[in-house]
Design a protein around this motif. Structure first.
Motif, PDB file in Angstrom:
ATOM      1  N   HIS A  61      -4.168   0.721  -4.830  1.00 36.33           N
ATOM      2  CA  HIS A  61      -2.809   0.852  -4.306  1.00 36.33           C
ATOM      3  C   HIS A  61      -1.836  -0.008  -5.105  1.00 36.33           C
TER       4      HIS A  61
ATOM      5  N   SER B 116       0.843  -1.183   0.000  1.00 34.02           N
ATOM      6  CA  SER B 116       0.000   0.000   0.000  1.00 34.02           C
ATOM      7  C   SER B 116       0.885   1.243   0.000  1.00 34.02           C
TER       8      SER B 116
ATOM      9  N   SER C  64      -6.937   3.565  -4.198  1.00 29.86           N
ATOM     10  CA  SER C  64      -6.054   4.600  -3.655  1.00 29.86           C
ATOM     11  C   SER C  64      -6.450   5.975  -4.154  1.00 29.86           C
TER      12      SER C  64
ATOM     13  N   VAL D  23      -4.472   9.324   2.166  1.00 25.22           N
ATOM     14  CA  VAL D  23      -4.416   7.942   1.679  1.00 25.22           C
ATOM     15  C   VAL D  23      -3.957   7.007   2.800  1.00 25.22           C
TER      16      VAL D  23
END
Length: 560
Positions: free
Chosen positions: A236, A4, A217, A74
């Motif tokens: 992501h 991520s 994301s 995020v």
């Protein structure tokens, strides 16, 4: 390596430590400090009640605050919605409304315009009870400045709200993440941008433990050159895999100093800029507006080594009358695309500036911004005339109207399949089905030709093609040839109605300084260089072409 974006932020803070991460004017921030600032912003986002999958808008120019706010959002599980800084208030409000943004970061005054005031004019009235009643789902607006109008929060006040909320980036990406964690993820079967997570039992405002590679994301809204912008949902994993590959193919390396003129709201700025630098430990030097003199000064003062951007950016550097007074010898890497690349531009960058690596690439928002790329070591001819080959993990083919693959050398629509293809357009299943086939091919709407080695040459947009007496004419091909004329600094070609031939070409031309070439001169020259049906019948000289912030000519404005 990274599952991520918050994992990437934490990893880069640990790996690169005191190396410079961002230089924004007089402010210099190390990777370790950037990690701390992102952690603080993530905690502040969590303190607002932001949950996994909530959309977070950001409407601001390139800056350190943009980077911290975006990565913080995020890291807290938010889905980033970058807004074009050229939008007017109504356009920004439309994207915020359609994305259902819960939180918004906005600049104060930029280029003489109050973004807050323009939003209030566009969304200050309505049935909602938040800071902008016309946007009922928007509950918090943070102004990236020291002060904020009533009803909004200033950047410092926002950050203070997260003090003591969640401890550390590890608490935001791993199990046991501080007070109050979100344990759910957004799986492939969910509506784009939605969340299936539930609030855990950690109590209070805390970190997000449900971010996985398949979690969205960001939602990147298309440039809208051929219609209303649509939001491409990217995960992501797609972002990290795509821009790790970009960095590898480009040869980005630790210690590089990267002037990011490409706007952060676009993948070329955010992902091929910020994210790519995080993967390699390069220094991000954001420039909020492209001004050629400022760019030259930044390159010289900061010893910039990397300068991606559209062809117009590099052309303006090369043509600046005071270029020789700036030391540009540090430049070693240029990546360009987003428009027709003049054949001579690559040679001038190599010969006049001594840039060792010049690469071209092709991408679109619906494919995570990256599809093909030249390789270091490719011949100058391949780099100058193509956008390179498919990146690892993707397939590219050229197809006819029925979707059947065409052989090398035959023009057709470019189709893409692979890890980089978006999950879909946010909230628009019909539009998604129109561009993604049942077997996973993305219809790009671009016309291209593949050579025997798999190198792709983009010839045009399908919607830009016009038909002259039964012959298909591709403006980008005509523009490429017209750009070879010594009097032509910039050119765009569109089709216009013609009583005899149905359509013919009209060229909008920006002359080089000092040129006195006439339209008749240029047409006569074109008749010697290209097939008759391709030759523009009309030439109009203009001071500049209308371009969006990605460097693409907005041809709809030329047709009106």
């Amino acid at each position: 390596m990274w599952q991520s974006i918050p994992e990437l932020v934490r990893w880069s803070a640990e790996k690169y430590g005191e190396a410079e991460a961002v230089v924004d004017g007089r402010v210099r921030v190390s990777y370790r400090e950037l990690g701390r600032r992102v952690e603080r912003a993530a905690a502040a986002c969590a303190a607002t009640g932001l949950r996994a999958g909530d959309r977070v808008g950001i409407w601001a120019p390139n800056s350190l605050e943009w980077i911290v706010a975006a990565l913080g959002a995020v890291s807290a599980g938010g889905v980033l919605v970058p807004l074009n800084t050229r939008f007017k208030g109504a356009e920004a409000a439309d994207v915020l409304r359609r994305s259902g943004a819960r939180l918004l970061f906005v600049t104060g005054t930029f280029l003489g315009t109050s973004y807050v005031a323009s939003l209030r004019r566009a969304a200050g009235e309505g049935a909602g009870t938040g800071p902008l009643p016309g946007l009922p789902e928007l509950r918090d607006v943070v102004v990236l400045a020291e002060d904020a109008p009533e009803g909004f929060r200033a950047w410092g006040e926002f950050l203070a709200g997260g003090e003591g909320a969640a401890g550390g980036l590890t608490g935001m990406t791993g199990p046991g993440g501080g007070a109050g964690s979100t344990t759910g993820t957004t799986g492939p079967g969910d509506a784009p941008g939605g969340t299936t997570g539930t609030t855990g039992s950690g109590g209070g405002a805390g970190g997000t433990t449900g971010i996985t590679g398949s979690s969205p994301s960001d939602i990147i809204f298309t440039s809208g050159t051929t219609g209303s912008p649509k939001g491409a949902v990217i995960t992501h994993e797609q972002t990290l895999r795509g821009y790790d590959a970009w960095s590898e193919l480009a040869g980005l390396r630790e210690g590089d100093r990267y002037l990011v003129v490409n706007p952060f709201f676009h993948t070329f700025g955010y992902k091929a800029g910020v994210i790519a630098c995080l993967t390699r430990g390069a220094t991000i030097i954001p420039q909020p507006v492209f001004d050629v003199t400022t760019a030259l000064a930044n390159i010289a003062a900061e010893r910039v080594t990397v300068l991606p951007g559209p062809p117009t950016l590099h052309q303006s550097l090369l043509d600046h009358p005071a270029r020789a007074s700036y030391d540009l010898s540090s430049l070693r890497l240029v990546v360009t695309g987003a428009a027709v690349v003049p054949l001579r531009l690559v040679e001038r960058l190599r010969d006049e500036l001594g840039v060792a690596t010049v690469l071209t690439a092709y991408g679109l928002s619906e494919a995570s911004g990256i599809v093909t790329m030249c390789r270091r070591g490719d011949s100058p001819e391949v780099i100058a005339t193509t956008s390179g080959r498919a990146i690892p993990g993707t397939e590219v083919r050229v197809a006819d109207a029925a979707g059947a693959a065409l052989p090398p050398g035959e023009p057709g629509e470019v189709l893409v399949r692979g890890f980089n293809v978006m999950r879909g357009y946010y909230g628009d299943d019909r539009a998604t089905r129109e561009v993604i086939t049942p077997d996973g091919w993305l219809r790009t709407g671009d016309v291209g030709v593949l050579d025997e080695a798999g190198n792709l040459r983009i010839t045009d947009r399908i919607k830009d093609m016009f038909i002259v007496g039964g012959f298909n004419a591709y403006p980008a091909e005509i523009e490429q040839i017209l750009g070879l004329h010594p009097a032509v600094a910039d050119v765009a070609v569109v089709g216009i109605p013609d009583a005899r031939l149905g359509e013919v070409g009209k060229a909008y031309v920006v002359r080089r300084a000092g040129s006195v070439t006439t339209g008749d001169d240029l047409i006569a020259w074109a008749r010697r260089e290209m097939a008759n049906y391709k030759v523009p019948r009309l030439v109009e000289f203009v001071g500049e072409l209308p371009r969006n912030a990605s460097g693409k000519v907005v041809k709809g404005l030329l047709r009106t």
